[in-house]
Each structure stands twice: as C-alpha cells, then as structure tokens.
Design a protein around this motif. Structure first.
Motif, PDB file in Angstrom:
ATOM      1  N   THR A  11      38.037  18.747  35.338  1.00 22.99           N
ATOM      2  CA  THR A  11      39.067  18.994  36.347  1.00 22.99           C
ATOM      3  C   THR A  11      38.582  18.589  37.731  1.00 22.99           C
ATOM      4  OG1 THR A  11      40.032  20.740  35.021  1.00 22.99           O
ATOM      5  CG2 THR A  11      40.570  20.741  37.355  1.00 22.99           C
ATOM      6  N   ALA A  14      38.573  14.810  37.933  1.00 19.74           N
ATOM      7  CA  ALA A  14      39.910  14.215  37.884  1.00 19.74           C
ATOM      8  C   ALA A  14      40.783  14.608  39.074  1.00 19.74           C
ATOM      9  CB  ALA A  14      40.598  14.597  36.576  1.00 19.74           C
ATOM     10  N   THR A  60      46.496   9.936  30.991  1.00 19.64           N
ATOM     11  CA  THR A  60      46.075   9.804  29.596  1.00 19.64           C
ATOM     12  C   THR A  60      44.716   9.115  29.540  1.00 19.64           C
ATOM     13  OG1 THR A  60      47.243   7.686  29.413  1.00 19.64           O
ATOM     14  CG2 THR A  60      48.457   9.663  28.719  1.00 19.64           C
ATOM     15  N   ALA A  63      41.178  12.159  28.530  1.00 23.07           N
ATOM     16  CA  ALA A  63      41.773  13.491  28.648  1.00 23.07           C
ATOM     17  C   ALA A  63      43.279  13.307  28.786  1.00 23.07           C
ATOM     18  CB  ALA A  63      41.215  14.227  29.862  1.00 23.07           C
ATOM     19  N   ASP A  64      44.009  14.337  28.458  1.00 23.01           N
ATOM     20  CA  ASP A  64      45.438  14.361  28.711  1.00 23.01           C
ATOM     21  C   ASP A  64      45.656  15.292  29.885  1.00 23.01           C
ATOM     22  OD1 ASP A  64      46.220  12.727  26.555  1.00 23.01           O
ATOM     23  OD2 ASP A  64      46.009  14.420  25.190  1.00 23.01           O
ATOM     24  N   GLY A  65      46.590  14.933  30.757  1.00 22.56           N
ATOM     25  CA  GLY A  65      46.802  15.794  31.902  1.00 22.56           C
ATOM     26  C   GLY A  65      48.050  15.465  32.669  1.00 22.56           C
ATOM     27  N   LEU A 119      40.411   7.294  32.481  1.00 23.00           N
ATOM     28  CA  LEU A 119      41.732   7.919  32.573  1.00 23.00           C
ATOM     29  C   LEU A 119      42.710   6.917  33.163  1.00 23.00           C
ATOM     30  CD1 LEU A 119      40.634  11.389  33.997  1.00 23.00           C
ATOM     31  CD2 LEU A 119      41.422  10.910  31.663  1.00 23.00           C
ATOM     32  N   TYR A 136      52.172  21.825  31.075  1.00 26.25           N
ATOM     33  CA  TYR A 136      50.866  21.183  31.114  1.00 26.25           C
ATOM     34  C   TYR A 136      50.345  21.063  29.697  1.00 26.25           C
ATOM     35  CZ  TYR A 136      50.980  21.534  36.118  1.00 26.25           C
ATOM     36  OH  TYR A 136      51.327  21.367  37.424  1.00 26.25           O
ATOM     37  N   PHE A 160      44.289  19.446  33.044  1.00 25.29           N
ATOM     38  CA  PHE A 160      43.687  18.442  32.161  1.00 25.29           C
ATOM     39  C   PHE A 160      42.978  19.116  30.999  1.00 25.29           C
ATOM     40  CE2 PHE A 160      43.513  16.716  36.478  1.00 25.29           C
ATOM     41  CZ  PHE A 160      44.117  15.480  36.296  1.00 25.29           C
ATOM     42  N   HIS A 161      43.014  18.462  29.862  1.00 24.27           N
ATOM     43  CA  HIS A 161      42.144  18.868  28.767  1.00 24.27           C
ATOM     44  C   HIS A 161      41.711  17.623  28.006  1.00 24.27           C
ATOM     45  CE1 HIS A 161      44.568  18.515  24.996  1.00 24.27           C
ATOM     46  NE2 HIS A 161      45.561  18.523  25.839  1.00 24.27           N
TER      47      HIS A 161
END
Length: 164
Positions: A11, A14, A60, A63-65, A119, A136, A160-161
């Motif tokens: 996090t 990003a 994307t 991580a996805d966020g 990302l 989210y 984000f994860h």
C-alpha cells in the motif's frame, strides 16, 4: 466475511506515486498546493465515496486495487474555473470532463512508478453522487487521505491486495 487490512509495504509503495502525482498536478495545473489533513482507515471498508464527484482508477498487475479521487461539487467547479479561467456555476458535462482530465494527468504522472511495481493503471471513470457503493477488491480495508487546498477539499482513497 471480515475485512482484511492491506499489506503495508504494498500500500505504501502503491499510494505514494498517487499522492505525489496529485500534489504535483494540483500545483502545476491548478496553481494550488494541497495539504494532507488526515490519513485514516475507511471505517466501513467498501461503501459510498466521501464526496459527490469521484474518479475511480482501477489498478491491476502484481496486485489488484482501486484508487479513488473524491471531491465536493464546489471543488470540482473550482477546478474548471482554474483550468478554463471562467466561473463554473453548476455540475455539468464540462465539469465532469475536467475532473476526468485532471485525474488522467495524475495517472500519467504516477504511471512510471506504478510500472516499476508491475502495476498498470486503467483510464479513470468519473461518477457523480454519493448513492454509489465503491467496492474495494479482496475485502480489504481501504486507506483514506483527506486534503485541503485553496480550491477546496478532496480525498484520495486506496485499497490494494496482492493478486493470487
């Protein structure tokens, strides 16, 4: 399902490009310097945006966020007034386009650093209204940063994860 907190390193890595890009864009394009007023976890996780006008940026890759730039109508009107040097009176297509353009410039400024993290940033989508639910990814608890500036307040939210 309980909310999960995010990976702190992910996090931080990003969000910092977006915070820096937002400050830079507001300073150079809108001639104002935003000051961060708060940094908190969003208590209810997914839910309505903080303000009426919001730009949603999907992230994307490794991580996805989601990144959300949200502002009151007054701030969005002031953005148009700064860009076009004319007074904006009401929320209309021109105002929504201007918020999208400013967000797109922020994304462009953050892009290089985001690519270093593997990302990718999608083109932002602007939505109007607080009756929307922002979900989210991965049941995470997003981080919310509140800002003030001479053109008005706004918030940046981040969630984000790691991609599975």
């Amino acid at each position: 399902m309980p909310m999960r907190t995010f990976n702190t390193e992910l996090t931080t890595n990003a969000t910092n490009p977006f915070i820096s890009a937002t400050k830079q864009t507001f300073s150079t394009m809108l001639n104002c310097v935003p000051e961060r007023e708060s940094l908190t976890f969003k208590a209810n996780g997914s839910g309505p945006p903080p303000y009426e006008v919001s730009a949603i940026i999907n992230v994307t890759g490794s991580a996805d966020g989601l990144v959300l730039l949200s502002m009151p109508v007054r701030t969005s009107l002031n953005i148009v007034s700064r860009i076009l040097r004319t007074k904006a009176e009401s929320l209309n297509d021109e105002v929504i386009d201007a918020v999208g353009e400013v967000t797109n410039i922020i994304c462009g400024a953050a892009k290089v650093q985001m690519e270093e993290l593997q990302l990718q940033i999608d083109i932002p989508t602007v939505v109007v209204g607080r009756n929307r639910v922002i979900r989210y990814p991965g049941q995470i608890t997003p981080l919310s940063a509140g800002f003030s500036s001479e053109i008005g307040e706004f918030a940046l939210e981040f969630g984000f994860h790691r991609s599975e």
